[in-house]
Design a protein around this motif. Structure first.
Motif, short mmCIF file in Angstrom:
data_model
loop_
_atom_site.label_atom_id
_atom_site.label_comp_id
_atom_site.label_asym_id
_atom_site.label_seq_id
_atom_site.Cartn_x
_atom_site.Cartn_y
_atom_site.Cartn_z
N ASP A 166 53.49 -23.26 41.29
CA ASP A 166 52.58 -24.14 40.54
C ASP A 166 53.14 -24.28 39.14
OD1 ASP A 166 50.60 -25.56 39.33
OD2 ASP A 166 48.95 -24.23 39.93
N ARG A 167 53.64 -25.47 38.84
CA ARG A 167 54.29 -25.68 37.55
C ARG A 167 53.33 -25.39 36.39
NH1 ARG A 167 54.69 -28.82 33.43
NH2 ARG A 167 56.71 -29.33 32.50
N GLU A 168 52.05 -25.81 36.53
CA GLU A 168 51.09 -25.64 35.44
C GLU A 168 50.76 -24.15 35.23
OE1 GLU A 168 51.56 -29.46 36.43
OE2 GLU A 168 50.60 -28.10 37.87
N TYR A 169 50.87 -23.36 36.30
CA TYR A 169 50.63 -21.92 36.15
C TYR A 169 51.85 -21.23 35.55
CZ TYR A 169 49.75 -17.06 37.39
OH TYR A 169 49.57 -15.71 37.33
N LEU A 170 53.03 -21.70 35.95
CA LEU A 170 54.26 -21.08 35.49
C LEU A 170 54.53 -21.40 34.03
CD1 LEU A 170 56.63 -19.35 36.52
CD2 LEU A 170 57.82 -21.49 37.05
N CYS A 171 54.32 -22.65 33.64
CA CYS A 171 54.55 -23.09 32.25
C CYS A 171 53.19 -23.54 31.70
CB CYS A 171 55.56 -24.23 32.19
SG CYS A 171 57.19 -23.77 32.82
N THR A 172 52.53 -22.63 30.99
CA THR A 172 51.15 -22.89 30.55
C THR A 172 51.09 -23.85 29.38
OG1 THR A 172 51.25 -20.91 29.17
CG2 THR A 172 50.33 -20.67 31.39
N THR A 173 52.12 -23.89 28.54
CA THR A 173 52.09 -24.78 27.38
C THR A 173 52.74 -26.11 27.72
OG1 THR A 173 54.20 -23.94 26.53
CG2 THR A 173 52.20 -22.80 25.84
N LYS A 174 52.24 -27.15 27.03
CA LYS A 174 52.79 -28.48 27.25
C LYS A 174 53.73 -28.89 26.14
CE LYS A 174 50.38 -31.77 28.91
NZ LYS A 174 49.42 -32.85 29.13
N SER A 175 54.09 -27.89 25.29
CA SER A 175 54.97 -28.23 24.17
C SER A 175 56.33 -28.72 24.65
CB SER A 175 55.12 -27.02 23.25
OG SER A 175 55.63 -25.92 23.97
#
Length: 953
Positions: free
Chosen positions: A28-37
Motif C-alpha cells: 500500500d503506497r499510502e501506508y508505506l509513504c505517509t507524507t505527500k511531500s
C-alpha cells in the motif's frame, strides 16, 4: 545471494535461482509513504552476493494508483458573510485531501449552481489544489438569510473519484434598513382633563434588520415644542405616548409632535411620523357674569327702556357647552336685552312705582332722648383717595421691584383702623392676577410684571386686555395694552451636555441634529444664531424650524478615526439678537463608535523557532499575540491554521483558538520530521471580520535518543585456519538515526582478537582476518574441559555513538560448554561500557591455566602408571559443545558452533535492536565444526534437540 529490505515488513523476496523479485505481501503506497511531500515512493533493498562479496543498493519505486477518493476534513463548512460585503470578495474554503499523488490527487473543484457565488481553484505552495469562494452578487439578508451550497472535489485519476462537502453561508445583518411606522401621519383626539398616565397611542415602528440593528428607541424631534413634550410623555422603549400634564381645552387645543424611531445599529438609521392631537372640550367651566355698569338708585319715574345696568357673560367651554342663557326672575319691571356679543343691558320694561314696594304697613314711630357714650365699631369701609389708578411701568422689572404704592384711609379707631391690603382674584389673559402682581399687605406697595409669564412664546405680540366703562351715558371700551419685550433672558439649552454617538465609518457631509436652545424672549431678542468651537472634523449649519425658531445641525466635514481620537469635545453657543446680545452654551460630546476597520496584526510576520525532539505533549512552543486597534467584538481575536498548513503539522501542534498558544500535540521525532511550516491566521469577531497572518517555521532539534543499529550484510562460516590475512569474513553496516555527533558511530570489537574492522564505504565495515599465526588474544582451550571447569565464558561487544550523552549498543556473549546435548541460549543483556579489566573471563583463564597445570601433572603420573600396565582399548571422549547464549531479548544468532577438540572455535554473533555483528576467531588446525541453522525466536531458546542440518569441516 541474500535480500535485505529496509522496511518494517517484508514486501518482496528474491528467487535465489533466477534472481527474480516477487511480491510476498500487498504493498500500500499510502501506508508505506505517509507524507505527500515527495511524489515518488521507493522501497529500499540491499542485495548481497557472496563469493565474491558484492553489495547492491536497490530502490523499487512504488507507483501510485487512484485507489483513494478526495475527502474533506469536515462534513460541512460554515461561513459567516456580511450582507454589506462587496461582490468580488473572496473567502478561503477548507481543501480536500487525497492520499494519492500526482495526477491521482485533487485536481479541481466544482460548486453547485448559485446566483451569488462562484469558485476559483488555486494552487498552494506544496502544489495542492484549493478553492476560493467568490461573491458574484451582493447579498441581502432580508431576502435570503442562508445559502446552502455543495462543493465537490475531483481528482485526476481515470476513472476520476470525488468527494463533497456542504457549504452553509450565514448572511450576517448590516444596518441597511431604517425603522418605519405603520402610518406617516396620525390624527388623534383626546378628552380634556384626561387623567395623568392615560394612553394616547402606542406607536409601533418595525425594522427589517435583526439584532441590535432592529432594536428601536423612540424620541421627539426638534420640531416638537417644549410645551408638547411637557404635556405628553413618550416611552423611548415601547413607543407609548401617555398624558403627562393637565389637558385643558381652554388653554391649548392642538398639540403637534414629530416622533423619531432610531435603531441601535453601528450606523443608526431612523424614521419619523407626525402626530396631531386634538383636545376635545368637556363642560367643565361655569358661566361667568360680570357687571360692567350699574345705576343705583333709580327714580321711580324713569322712562321705559332706560338702561339700568350692563352685564357681560362668558363661558370658556366651546360649542353648546359655551352657549349661555341669561335671564332674570319673572314678574320684575326689568328685562335683559342683548346689545352685542355676550353683552346684555338691564332695561326698565314696566313703569316703576316705589310705593308698590312695601316697607311696613302702617308705618309707626316713637322718640326718646338718651345720652350714650359711643364705642367705636368697625363700621367704616376703608377708602382710597382715588377709585382708579393708572400706573405705567416697563416689563421685566426684577422680582420684587416696586411698581407703585397704594394708600387707603379708615376713619375708625384703634384696631378697626389698621388696614390689610390684598389683590382680588381676577384673570387677565387666562392668568390669575395674583400670578402677575403682588402687594405688601401692610403698606400697599405693588410689585412686578413679566411679559414672558403673561404671554407664551407662541405669540410674538403680548397684550393685557382690559375694559373701560363710561356711565351717563353708558359706554364700554375694550382696551388692549401691548407689553413690549426687552432682552432680559439669555438663551439656554435643555441639557448641559449633548451626547452623540457617531460611527467612524460615517462619510463626510453627514448631518446630525442638535438640541436647540430656548429663549423666552421673542422677535429680535430670541435665538438668532449658533457658534461651534473650532474643530477640524465638525462644523454647523443654522436651520429654521416651522415656527421660525433657530437650531443647529452638526456636519461632519472630515472622516473620523476612533483609533486616533475616540471622543471629541465641542462647545455649542447659542446667541440671541438683543442689544447687547445674550448667549448660552452646551457641551457637545461626540463618542466615536468603532467599526471593524483594523485587521489583527502579529508582533512579527515570521517566526523561526526551535524545539527539542521528544518534548512532552502539552509543551509550550510559542504564545502568539495578535493585537487589533479596534474595540469590543471588533478586537476579539480567534486564531486558526490557514489552508496552507499541512495536515501533518496540524496533527503535531495544537493551536488554542482563544489564546494563540501553540503546544505540542503529537510526538516530535527529529528522524521522522525535522521542519514544520505553518501559517496562523488571527481573525477578529467583527461583522465584517478582518484577519492577519504570520508564518512560523519550527525546527526540531536532534537529541541523542537513538541507539546505533548494526546489521550483518554478509557472513562467511566456517573459515579455514589457513585463511589469508585481510580475507573478508563478514560485512557489517552500522547506522544511527540521530544527526551530527549523535549519529557518528564508533564500532569496535574486543582487543587481542585475530580480527579487525575495516571501513569499506559509508557506514559499511568489513570484518577481516588480522593474523592467524599469532595468538593475539584468541580464545582457545589448552586442554579438555572437565566438570571442575567453569561452564560459562563472557565477551562484550560495543557500538557507541559520539552524542551527549553517548548511547551505545552492547552485547554480552556467553560461551557455555555442555557434555552431550547441544544447547543454544539467546540471552543478550546491555552492560555498562566501562567494565573491569579483570573480568570473569580472565578469572576463568587463570583458573583454566592452573587447572591445565594440575591436569598436566596428573597426566604425567597417569602415563607413568599406564606404562607400567597392559594397554587397553580406549573409548572416544564425548564431544564437547560450545554454544552462544544471548543475554538480550532479541533475535537468536543464525549459527551455532560445535567443537570436539580441546582447542575450540569461538563464534560471537551479536544482534542489536535492529542489526547484527559477527566476530570470529581463528581455530587451531585439525578442529572439527558443526554449523547448524537455528530458527529465530525470543527469550531463552533451547536448540539441543533441534534437527538442524549440519555441515562438517
Amino acid at each position: 545471494m541474500r535480500l535485505d529490505i529496509i522496511a518494517n515488513k517484508k514486501y518482496l523476496d528474491v528467487n535465489k535461482e533466477t534472481g527474480e523479485l516477487y511480491i510476498v505481501e500487498k504493498i500500500d503506497r499510502e501506508y508505506l509513504c505517509t507524507t505527500k511531500s515527495s511524489t515518488s515512493c521507493y522501497l529500499k533493498l540491499e542485495a548481497i552476493l557472496e563469493n565474491p562479496l558484492r553489495i547492491f543498493n536497490i530502490e523499487v519505486e512504488i507507483l501510485d494508483m487512484n485507489d483513494n477518493a478526495p475527502q474533506f476534513r469536515r462534513d460541512a463548512i460554515h461561513l459567516d458573510i456580511s450582507e454589506a460585503t462587496p461582490k468580488g470578495e473572496r473567502f478561503s474554503l477548507s481543501n480536500a485531501v487525497d492520499p494519492d499523488v500526482g495526477s491521482n490527487s485533487v485536481k479541481t473543484y466544482h460548486l453547485s449552481e448559485s446566483d451569488y457565488f462562484n469558485i476559483e481553484v488555486q494552487t498552494g505552495r506544496d502544489g495542492s489544489k484549493l478553492a476560493e469562494l467568490i461573491l458574484t452578487k451582493a447579498l441581502d439578508r432580508e431576502q435570503q438569510a442562508v445559502h446552502n451550497l455543495i462543493l465537490t472535489a475531483v481528482d485526476g485519476g481515470k476513472p476520476a473519484r470525488s468527494g463533497t462537502v456542504s457549504i452553509i453561508v450565514h448572511v450576517l445583518d448590516t444596518n441597511d434598513n431604517a425603522p418605519t411606522f405603520n402610518k406617516a401621519n396620525y390624527d388623534l383626539k383626546i378628552m380634556e382633563n384626561s387623567p395623568i398616565g392615560s394612553l394616547v397611542i402606542n406607536l409601533n415602528a418595525t425594522d427589517l434588520d435583526e439584532g441590535s440593528n432592529s432594536d428601536i428607541t423612540y424620541s421627539y424631534s426638534l420640531y416638537t415644542s417644549e410645551k408638547t413634550q411637557e404635556t405628553f410623555n413618550l416611552n423611548p422603549s415601547t413607543g407609548e405616548i401617555t398624558v403627562k400634564g393637565m389637558l385643558n381645552y381652554e388653554d391649548f387645543r392642538i398639540y403637534d409632535m414629530e416622533v423619531i424611531a432610531t435603531d441601535k445599529g453601528a450606523n443608526s438609521l431612523s424614521g419619523q411620523c407626525t402626530i396631531k392631537i386634538l383636545i376635545e372640550d368637556m363642560n367643565d367651566n361655569h358661566p361667568e357674569i360680570s357687571i360692567k355698569s350699574f345705576q343705583s338708585p333709580v327714580n321711580e319715574n324713569t322712562e321705559l327702556d332706560t338702561v339700568i345696568a350692563v352685564v357681560s357673560v362668558s363661558d370658556k367651554d366651546s360649542g353648546d357647552n359655551g352657549v349661555v342663557d341669561l335671564h332674570i326672575p319673572d314678574k320684575m319691571p326689568f328685562k335683559l336685552r342683548e346689545s352685542s356679543d355676550n353683552y346684555y343691558e338691564l332695561v326698565v320694561s314696566e313703569p316703576l312705582d316705589r310705593e308698590k314696594v312695601p316697607e311696613g304697613s302702617p308705618p309707626l314711630s316713637d322718640n326718646e332722648t338718651m345720652t350714650l357714650e359711643l364705642l367705636d365699631v368697625n363700621d367704616n369701609v376703608p377708602q382710597f383717595p382715588q377709585s382708579f389708578y393708572t400706573i405705567r411701568v416697563k416689563e421685566n422689572n426684577a422680582p420684587g421691584a416696586l411698581l407703585s404704592s397704594l394708600s387707603a384711609f379708615d376713619p375708625d379707631l384703634h384696631e378697626n383702623q389698621y388696614l390689610v391690603y390684598f389683590i382680588l382674584e381676577k384673570e387677565i389673559a387666562n392668568t390669575s392676577m395674583s400670578m402677575l402682581f403682588s402687594i405688601n399687605p401692610e403698606n400697599g406697595n405693588l410689585y412686578k410684571i413679566d411679559r414672558e409669564y403673561l404671554c407664551t412664546k407662541t405669540l410674538t405680540l403680548c397684550y393685557l386686555k382690559t375694559e373701560v366703562i363710561l356711565e351717563n351715558p353708558l359706554r364700554i371700551f375694550n382696551i388692549e395694552l401691548e407689553i413690549l419685550d426687552i432682552n432680559d433672558n439669555a438663551p439656554h439649552f435643555r441639557r448641559d451636555a449633548i451626547h452623540l454617538d457617531i460611527s467612524e465609518s460615517t462619510t463626510a457631509g453627514e448631518r446630525f441634529s442638535l438640541s436647540n436652545a430656548v429663549d423666552p424672549d421673542v422677535g429680535s431678542n430670541s435665538v438668532k444664531t449658533y457658534h461651534l468651537s473650532e474643530s477640524e472634523h465638525f462644523t454647523i449649519e443654522i436651520q429654521s424650524g416651522r415656527d421660525g425658531s433657530k437650531f443647529a445641525e452638526l456636519i461632519l466635514k472630515k472622516a473620523l478615526d476612533r483609533e486616533q481620537q475616540a471622543v471629541h469635545n465641542l462647545i455649542l453657543t447659542a446667541v440671541d439678537g438683543g442689544k447687547p446680545a445674550r448667549s448660552g452654551t452646551a457641551s457637545v460630546i461626540v463618542h466615536v463608535l468603532d467599526t471593524n476597520d483594523n485587521a489583527p496584526t502579529f508582533n512579527k510576520a515570521n517566526y523561526d523557532l526551535k524545539i527539542m525532539e521528544n518534548s512532552p505533549i502539552g509543551s509550550l512552543v510559542i504564545n502568539l499575540n495578535a493585537t487589533d486597534l479596534d474595540e469590543g467584538s471588533n478586537s476579539d481575536i480567534t486564531y486558526s491554521y490557514s489552508l496552507y498548513t499541512s495536515e501533518k503539522t496540524q496533527e503535531t501542534f495544537n493551536l488554542n483558538p482563544s489564546t494563540g498558544e501553540i503546544t505540542v500535540k503529537g510526538m516530535l521525532n527529529y528522524e521522522d520530521f525535522r521542519i514544520y511550516d505553518m501559517e496562523v491566521i488571527a481573525t477578529d469577531k467583527g461583522a465584517n471580520s478582518l484577519s492577519g497572518q504570520c508564518t512560523i517555521k519550527i525546527l526540531i532539534e536532534d537529541m541523542n535518543d537513538n541507539h546505533p543499529e548494526i546489521s550483518i550484510k554478509s557472513f562467511q562460516s566456517p573459515v579455514n585456519e589457513n585463511t589469508e590475512l585481510d580475507t573478508v569474513i563478514a560485512v557489517v553496516s552500522v547506522s544511527d538515526k540521530d544527526s551530527g555527533d549523535n549519529g557518528v558511530v564508533d564500532l569496535h570489537i574486543p582487543d587481542k582478537m585475530p580480527f579487525k574492522l575495516r571501513e569499506s564505504s559509508d557506514n559499511y565495515y568489513e570484518l577481516v582476518v588480522s593474523d592467524l599465526d599469532q595468538y593475539n588474544g584468541e580464545i582457545r582451550t589448552m586442554r579438555m574441559f572437565s566438570y571442575r571447569d567453569p561452564r560459562h565464558q563472557r565477551l562484550v561487544v560495543v557500538a557507541k555513538d559520539n552524542g551527549e550523552p553517548a548511547l551505545s549498543a552492547t552485547v554480552t556473549i556467553k560461551l557455555s560448554t555442555v557434555e552431550t546435548a547441544v544447547k543454544a541460549y539467546s540471552d543478550m543483556t546491555e552492560v555498562p561500557l566501562e567494565y573491569d579489566i579483570f573480568s570473569d573471563l580472565n578469572l576463568y583463564l587463570v583458573i583454566g591455566l592452573g587447572s591445565v597445570s594440575f591436569l598436566l601433572l596428573i597426566t604425567i603420573l597417569v602415563t607413568i602408571v599406564l606404562k607400567c600396565q597392559k594397554p587397553k582399548a580406549s573409548k572416544a571422549a564425548p564431544p564437547c559443545r560450545n554454544s552462544v547464549i544471548s543475554e538480550r531479548n532479541s533475535t537468536i544468532a543464525d549459527s551455532t558452533l560445535v567443537s570436539n577438540d580441546a582447542y575450540w572455535y569461538s563464534l560471537f554473533l551479536a544482534e542489536t535492536r535492529k542489526g547484527k555483528l559477527v566476530v570470529r576467531q581463528p581455530v587451531p588446525k585439525g578442529s572439527r565444526y558443526i554449523v547448524s541453522s537455528l530458527p529465530r525466536g525470543t527469550g531463552l531458546t533451547d536448540t539441543s534437540d533441534s534437527a538442524a542440518s549440519t555441515l562438517q569441516v
